[in-house]
Design a protein around this motif. Structure first.
Motif, PDB file in Angstrom:
ATOM      1  N   VAL A 210       0.410  -4.404   1.308  1.00 17.47           N
ATOM      2  CA  VAL A 210       1.244  -5.158   2.243  1.00 17.47           C
ATOM      3  C   VAL A 210       2.584  -4.458   2.399  1.00 17.47           C
ATOM      4  O   VAL A 210       3.198  -4.028   1.410  1.00 17.47           O
ATOM      5  CB  VAL A 210       1.450  -6.595   1.744  1.00 17.47           C
ATOM      6  N   GLU A 211       3.023  -4.332   3.629  1.00 16.53           N
ATOM      7  CA  GLU A 211       4.299  -3.651   3.925  1.00 16.53           C
ATOM      8  C   GLU A 211       5.201  -4.582   4.714  1.00 16.53           C
ATOM      9  O   GLU A 211       4.775  -5.242   5.659  1.00 16.53           O
ATOM     10  CB  GLU A 211       4.026  -2.375   4.709  1.00 16.53           C
ATOM     11  N   GLU A 212       6.441  -4.671   4.277  1.00 14.42           N
ATOM     12  CA  GLU A 212       7.459  -5.429   4.996  1.00 14.42           C
ATOM     13  C   GLU A 212       8.754  -4.649   4.987  1.00 14.42           C
ATOM     14  O   GLU A 212       9.137  -4.093   3.947  1.00 14.42           O
ATOM     15  CB  GLU A 212       7.684  -6.809   4.357  1.00 14.42           C
ATOM     16  N   ALA A 213       9.391  -4.572   6.128  1.00 12.16           N
ATOM     17  CA  ALA A 213      10.684  -3.892   6.247  1.00 12.16           C
ATOM     18  C   ALA A 213      10.625  -2.458   5.727  1.00 12.16           C
ATOM     19  O   ALA A 213      11.570  -1.963   5.116  1.00 12.16           O
ATOM     20  CB  ALA A 213      11.782  -4.687   5.533  1.00 12.16           C
ATOM     21  N   GLY A 214       9.487  -1.805   5.943  1.00 12.31           N
ATOM     22  CA  GLY A 214       9.380  -0.393   5.616  1.00 12.31           C
ATOM     23  C   GLY A 214       9.119  -0.068   4.161  1.00 12.31           C
ATOM     24  O   GLY A 214       9.306   1.069   3.744  1.00 12.31           O
TER      25      GLY A 214
ATOM     26  N   ALA B  59       6.475  -1.211   0.450  1.00 13.11           N
ATOM     27  CA  ALA B  59       5.360  -1.971  -0.094  1.00 13.11           C
ATOM     28  C   ALA B  59       5.891  -3.222  -0.779  1.00 13.11           C
ATOM     29  O   ALA B  59       6.821  -3.154  -1.588  1.00 13.11           O
ATOM     30  CB  ALA B  59       4.582  -1.115  -1.087  1.00 13.11           C
ATOM     31  N   THR B  60       5.302  -4.367  -0.448  1.00 13.64           N
ATOM     32  CA  THR B  60       5.761  -5.642  -1.022  1.00 13.64           C
ATOM     33  C   THR B  60       4.624  -6.415  -1.682  1.00 13.64           C
ATOM     34  O   THR B  60       4.810  -7.578  -2.033  1.00 13.64           O
ATOM     35  CB  THR B  60       6.409  -6.515   0.056  1.00 13.64           C
ATOM     36  N   GLY B  61       3.468  -5.791  -1.823  1.00 12.27           N
ATOM     37  CA  GLY B  61       2.356  -6.472  -2.463  1.00 12.27           C
ATOM     38  C   GLY B  61       1.027  -5.900  -2.030  1.00 12.27           C
ATOM     39  O   GLY B  61       0.967  -4.840  -1.400  1.00 12.27           O
ATOM     40  N   VAL B  62      -0.041  -6.599  -2.369  1.00 11.39           N
ATOM     41  CA  VAL B  62      -1.387  -6.169  -2.002  1.00 11.39           C
ATOM     42  C   VAL B  62      -2.164  -7.364  -1.469  1.00 11.39           C
ATOM     43  O   VAL B  62      -1.849  -8.525  -1.764  1.00 11.39           O
ATOM     44  CB  VAL B  62      -2.143  -5.539  -3.192  1.00 11.39           C
ATOM     45  N   ARG B  63      -3.192  -7.045  -0.678  1.00 10.95           N
ATOM     46  CA  ARG B  63      -4.101  -8.073  -0.175  1.00 10.95           C
ATOM     47  C   ARG B  63      -5.465  -7.854  -0.804  1.00 10.95           C
ATOM     48  O   ARG B  63      -5.965  -6.734  -0.851  1.00 10.95           O
ATOM     49  CB  ARG B  63      -4.187  -8.023   1.345  1.00 10.95           C
ATOM     50  N   LEU B  64      -6.071  -8.927  -1.304  1.00 14.89           N
ATOM     51  CA  LEU B  64      -7.349  -8.854  -1.972  1.00 14.89           C
ATOM     52  C   LEU B  64      -8.492  -9.180  -1.013  1.00 14.89           C
ATOM     53  O   LEU B  64      -8.269  -9.770   0.060  1.00 14.89           O
ATOM     54  CB  LEU B  64      -7.387  -9.811  -3.160  1.00 14.89           C
ATOM     55  N   ALA B  65      -9.694  -8.832  -1.422  1.00 13.68           N
ATOM     56  CA  ALA B  65     -10.868  -9.039  -0.574  1.00 13.68           C
ATOM     57  C   ALA B  65     -11.115 -10.514  -0.289  1.00 13.68           C
ATOM     58  O   ALA B  65     -11.700 -10.863   0.740  1.00 13.68           O
ATOM     59  CB  ALA B  65     -12.096  -8.415  -1.240  1.00 13.68           C
ATOM     60  N   ASP B  66     -10.672 -11.401  -1.188  1.00 11.55           N
ATOM     61  CA  ASP B  66     -10.868 -12.839  -0.962  1.00 11.55           C
ATOM     62  C   ASP B  66      -9.807 -13.436  -0.052  1.00 11.55           C
ATOM     63  O   ASP B  66      -9.783 -14.658   0.166  1.00 11.55           O
ATOM     64  CB  ASP B  66     -10.908 -13.589  -2.292  1.00 11.55           C
ATOM     65  N   GLY B  67      -8.919 -12.578   0.469  1.00 15.58           N
ATOM     66  CA  GLY B  67      -7.915 -13.042   1.421  1.00 15.58           C
ATOM     67  C   GLY B  67      -6.563 -13.340   0.820  1.00 15.58           C
ATOM     68  O   GLY B  67      -5.571 -13.504   1.552  1.00 15.58           O
ATOM     69  N   ARG B  68      -6.472 -13.396  -0.496  1.00 14.76           N
ATOM     70  CA  ARG B  68      -5.189 -13.694  -1.133  1.00 14.76           C
ATOM     71  C   ARG B  68      -4.231 -12.517  -1.000  1.00 14.76           C
ATOM     72  O   ARG B  68      -4.643 -11.362  -1.000  1.00 14.76           O
ATOM     73  CB  ARG B  68      -5.384 -13.991  -2.618  1.00 14.76           C
ATOM     74  N   THR B  69      -2.941 -12.835  -0.911  1.00 15.72           N
ATOM     75  CA  THR B  69      -1.888 -11.825  -0.925  1.00 15.72           C
ATOM     76  C   THR B  69      -1.104 -11.980  -2.227  1.00 15.72           C
ATOM     77  O   THR B  69      -0.681 -13.084  -2.574  1.00 15.72           O
ATOM     78  CB  THR B  69      -0.949 -11.986   0.273  1.00 15.72           C
ATOM     79  N   VAL B  70      -0.963 -10.866  -2.937  1.00 21.10           N
ATOM     80  CA  VAL B  70      -0.241 -10.877  -4.212  1.00 21.10           C
ATOM     81  C   VAL B  70       1.082 -10.141  -4.012  1.00 21.10           C
ATOM     82  O   VAL B  70       1.088  -8.943  -3.721  1.00 21.10           O
ATOM     83  CB  VAL B  70      -1.054 -10.190  -5.319  1.00 21.10           C
ATOM     84  N   PRO B  71       2.208 -10.806  -4.140  1.00 26.16           N
ATOM     85  CA  PRO B  71       3.495 -10.138  -3.953  1.00 26.16           C
ATOM     86  C   PRO B  71       3.824  -9.229  -5.125  1.00 26.16           C
ATOM     87  O   PRO B  71       3.390  -9.461  -6.257  1.00 26.16           O
ATOM     88  CB  PRO B  71       4.492 -11.300  -3.858  1.00 26.16           C
ATOM     89  N   ALA B  72       4.589  -8.182  -4.845  1.00 29.40           N
ATOM     90  CA  ALA B  72       4.985  -7.244  -5.894  1.00 29.40           C
ATOM     91  C   ALA B  72       6.263  -6.537  -5.484  1.00 29.40           C
ATOM     92  O   ALA B  72       6.531  -6.340  -4.295  1.00 29.40           O
ATOM     93  CB  ALA B  72       3.889  -6.218  -6.143  1.00 29.40           C
TER      94      ALA B  72
ATOM     95  N   ALA C  94       1.758  13.587  -4.443  1.00 27.31           N
ATOM     96  CA  ALA C  94       2.914  13.272  -5.279  1.00 27.31           C
ATOM     97  C   ALA C  94       2.784  11.852  -5.797  1.00 27.31           C
ATOM     98  O   ALA C  94       2.083  11.011  -5.221  1.00 27.31           O
ATOM     99  CB  ALA C  94       4.194  13.431  -4.468  1.00 27.31           C
ATOM    100  N   ASN C  95       3.463  11.560  -6.906  1.00 24.94           N
ATOM    101  CA  ASN C  95       3.420  10.203  -7.454  1.00 24.94           C
ATOM    102  C   ASN C  95       4.183   9.215  -6.583  1.00 24.94           C
ATOM    103  O   ASN C  95       3.861   8.022  -6.570  1.00 24.94           O
ATOM    104  CB  ASN C  95       3.985  10.190  -8.874  1.00 24.94           C
ATOM    105  N   VAL C  96       5.180   9.692  -5.863  1.00 23.99           N
ATOM    106  CA  VAL C  96       5.916   8.846  -4.925  1.00 23.99           C
ATOM    107  C   VAL C  96       5.280   9.002  -3.556  1.00 23.99           C
ATOM    108  O   VAL C  96       5.206  10.101  -3.013  1.00 23.99           O
ATOM    109  CB  VAL C  96       7.407   9.252  -4.869  1.00 23.99           C
ATOM    110  N   SER C  97       4.799   7.900  -2.980  1.00 20.78           N
ATOM    111  CA  SER C  97       4.128   7.972  -1.681  1.00 20.78           C
ATOM    112  C   SER C  97       5.148   7.961  -0.548  1.00 20.78           C
ATOM    113  O   SER C  97       6.331   7.653  -0.766  1.00 20.78           O
ATOM    114  CB  SER C  97       3.171   6.791  -1.520  1.00 20.78           C
ATOM    115  N   PRO C  98       4.710   8.257   0.675  1.00 19.71           N
ATOM    116  CA  PRO C  98       5.633   8.157   1.814  1.00 19.71           C
ATOM    117  C   PRO C  98       6.079   6.731   2.112  1.00 19.71           C
ATOM    118  O   PRO C  98       7.052   6.539   2.843  1.00 19.71           O
ATOM    119  CB  PRO C  98       4.793   8.718   2.981  1.00 19.71           C
ATOM    120  N   LEU C  99       5.375   5.735   1.559  1.00 14.89           N
ATOM    121  CA  LEU C  99       5.767   4.340   1.753  1.00 14.89           C
ATOM    122  C   LEU C  99       6.579   3.882   0.541  1.00 14.89           C
ATOM    123  O   LEU C  99       6.056   3.790  -0.565  1.00 14.89           O
ATOM    124  CB  LEU C  99       4.520   3.462   1.906  1.00 14.89           C
ATOM    125  N   PRO C 100       7.873   3.624   0.683  1.00 13.39           N
ATOM    126  CA  PRO C 100       8.684   3.204  -0.466  1.00 13.39           C
ATOM    127  C   PRO C 100       8.058   2.013  -1.185  1.00 13.39           C
ATOM    128  O   PRO C 100       7.526   1.088  -0.556  1.00 13.39           O
ATOM    129  CB  PRO C 100      10.024   2.831   0.179  1.00 13.39           C
TER     130      PRO C 100
END
Length: 479
Positions: free
Chosen positions: A256-260, A262-275, A434-440
């Motif tokens: 999941v991406e917000e404001a440029g 990564a702010t979390g992940v989306r699971l196959a069951d539809g849930r969104t987990v913030p991070a 690289a360990n740092v991706s292009p998505l902050p």
């Protein structure tokens, strides 16, 4: 305390998770499968046990450091490490055999002279001196530091190859190094086997791949009692002790991406987990295929995707259950080099009581790396033929076999191919993501990311990712 989501439970991802948890973060690992370990798996049947991924460990100091930094119990109190000596027996296509000792330069030279003739050991030793120069030049940027934003210094091959001919043409591939500097076809095959072990074709791999035999012959080869899966068990248990939460059978379908960022992940069951941070331990190619790259890495801009090595080979493993005890004089590892259309195979005979039903039986694994094929039946039969040079009366002793192919690797890890360590040269083509991706906020750990594949390198990637998250952009790697 930051919320950190880790995608996948491979060794590199778990190494990052344990270190991040010790730093005070709340870490949750989401694994699409039913167990941890990534490609480090165990097959058990009828009292026999087999490692279906790596069977030996190099650079155990990486995991010693992990256990020192994440708890009171050192690695040796969690697993038993044994040096493998001889490190390997080599059976060449002409029938010549050579037993190479563990981490002994002089012993290796003497063994090669005895097996291949006077001067063979000196040629191999001179080659390793040059390989050491390449190692010294690239050890920190390729192993101990985060990958620099500007990798152009690593585009040039660090191996100081000998030049020959009127035009003093340089060597650019490992095969050229072997032909020019080693000459004896058996030494050429010996060098090539270290590359093929990671799926690297010596004809394509850069000359800097010379660091692979240098690393093994300098720092040694180790076995984990009970098999390498026991190392994965120990790392998992250390994570649990540090209160890392594991959620199995939980497929991540998107970042999941917000404001440029990564702010979390989306699971196959539809849930969104913030991070607050996301660590992707899944193979980078799998992220491409499944689309787990978020809006920050759109398909319309492939130049923004992290690189990964041009590896198109996978690992085939035969798990052999044998009747009869392991004979006197058997060695742990034998490399049987290719003859005609037969593949080069590695035969592992640990002699470990934990991997057999009793002393009247033996478990053996036979592995080879090859291009991805549509069918594996004929290839597995050729592997078994090769293994007969390492195991007396193999077919007569065979109770049953199971064949593990890149198709199984794909199901378990998300990629059929086998990633190899980062290599300098060839315009940076052999550098992983690289360990740092292009998505902050999104980081990569594991064999498909810096510093590349192999148990030790995956463990290093976890240390680098943890350092980047804990210390930020100022992190300069291990000291």
């Amino acid at each position: 305390m930051a919320r950190i989501v880790v995608i996948g439970a491979g060794l590199g991802a778990m190494a990052a998770a344990a270190r991040l948890a010790v730093a005070g973060h709340r870490v949750t690992v989401y694994e699409s499968g039913a167990t941890y370990g990534g490609g480090v798996r165990r097959l058990t049947r009828d009292g026999f046990g087999f490692d279906t991924g790596p069977g030996l460990l190099h650079l155990p100091a990486v995991y010693r450091d992990l256990f020192v930094k994440t708890g009171k119990q050192p690695l040796e109190e969690c697993v038993t490490l044994t040096q493998v000596d001889p490190a390997s027996r080599h059976v060449f296509a002409d029938g010549t055999r050579a037993d190479l000792p563990n981490a002994s330069r002089a012993g290796t030279a003497a063994a090669l002279d005895a097996a291949l003739g006077a001067g063979a050991g000196a040629r191999w030793g001179d080659f390793l001196v040059r390989a050491r120069e390449a190692w010294d030049r690239t050890r920190r940027p390729l192993l101990e530091e985060p990958q620099a934003a500007d990798v152009t210094p690593l585009n040039r091959d660090p191996y100081p190859a000998l030049k020959a001919g009127l035009l003093r043409r340089p060597t650019t591939t490992l095969a050229q190094v072997a032909d020019r500097e080693l000459r004896d076809p058996r030494l050429v095959a010996l060098l090539g086997s270290y590359a093929w072990g990671y799926g690297f074709d010596p004809a394509d791999a850069p000359a800097s791949a010379a660091v692979l035999p240098y690393l093994e012959q300098t720092f040694g080869t180790w076995y984990v009692d009970g098999g390498i899966r026991a190392l994965a068990d120990a790392v998992y248990e250390r994570c649990v002790q540090r209160r890392v939460e594991f959620v199995f059978d939980a497929e991540v379908t998107d970042v999941v991406e917000e404001a440029g960022r990564a702010t979390g992940v989306r699971l196959a069951d539809g849930r969104t987990v913030p991070a607050d941070h996301v660590v992707a331990g899944a193979p980078v190619p799998a992220l491409y295929r499944e689309g787990i790259v978020g809006p920050g890495l759109p398909a319309s801009r492939p130049e923004t995707w992290p690189r990964h090595q041009p590896v198109r080979t996978g690992r085939v493993t035969l798990c052999l259950a044998l009747r009869g005890a392991r004979e006197s004089g058997a060695v742990h590892r034998t490399v049987v080099h290719a003859a005609a259309a037969l593949p080069t195979v590695t035969v592992l005979r640990p002699g470990d009581p934990a991997l057999r039903p009793d002393d009247a039986h033996e478990s053996v694994t036979v592995t080879a790396t090859t291009e991805i094929l549509p069918s594996w039946t004929a290839f597995a039969e050729r592997m078994l033929t090769q293994a007969e040079a390492a195991v007396p009366d193999l077919r007569d002793r065979l109770l049953w076999q199971e064949v593990r192919t890149p198709d199984d690797t794909l199901l378990e890890t998300g990629a059929a191919e086998v990633p190899g360590p980062a290599l300098a040269g060839d315009k940076g083509r052999w550098l992983p993501a690289a360990n740092v991706s292009p998505l902050p906020g999104l980081y990569f750990a594991g064999g498909w990311s810096h510093p590349g594949g192999g148990l030790a390198h995956a463990g290093m990637s976890g240390a680098l990712v943890a350092g980047l998250i804990v210390e930020g952009a100022d992190f300069r790697g291990s000291q």
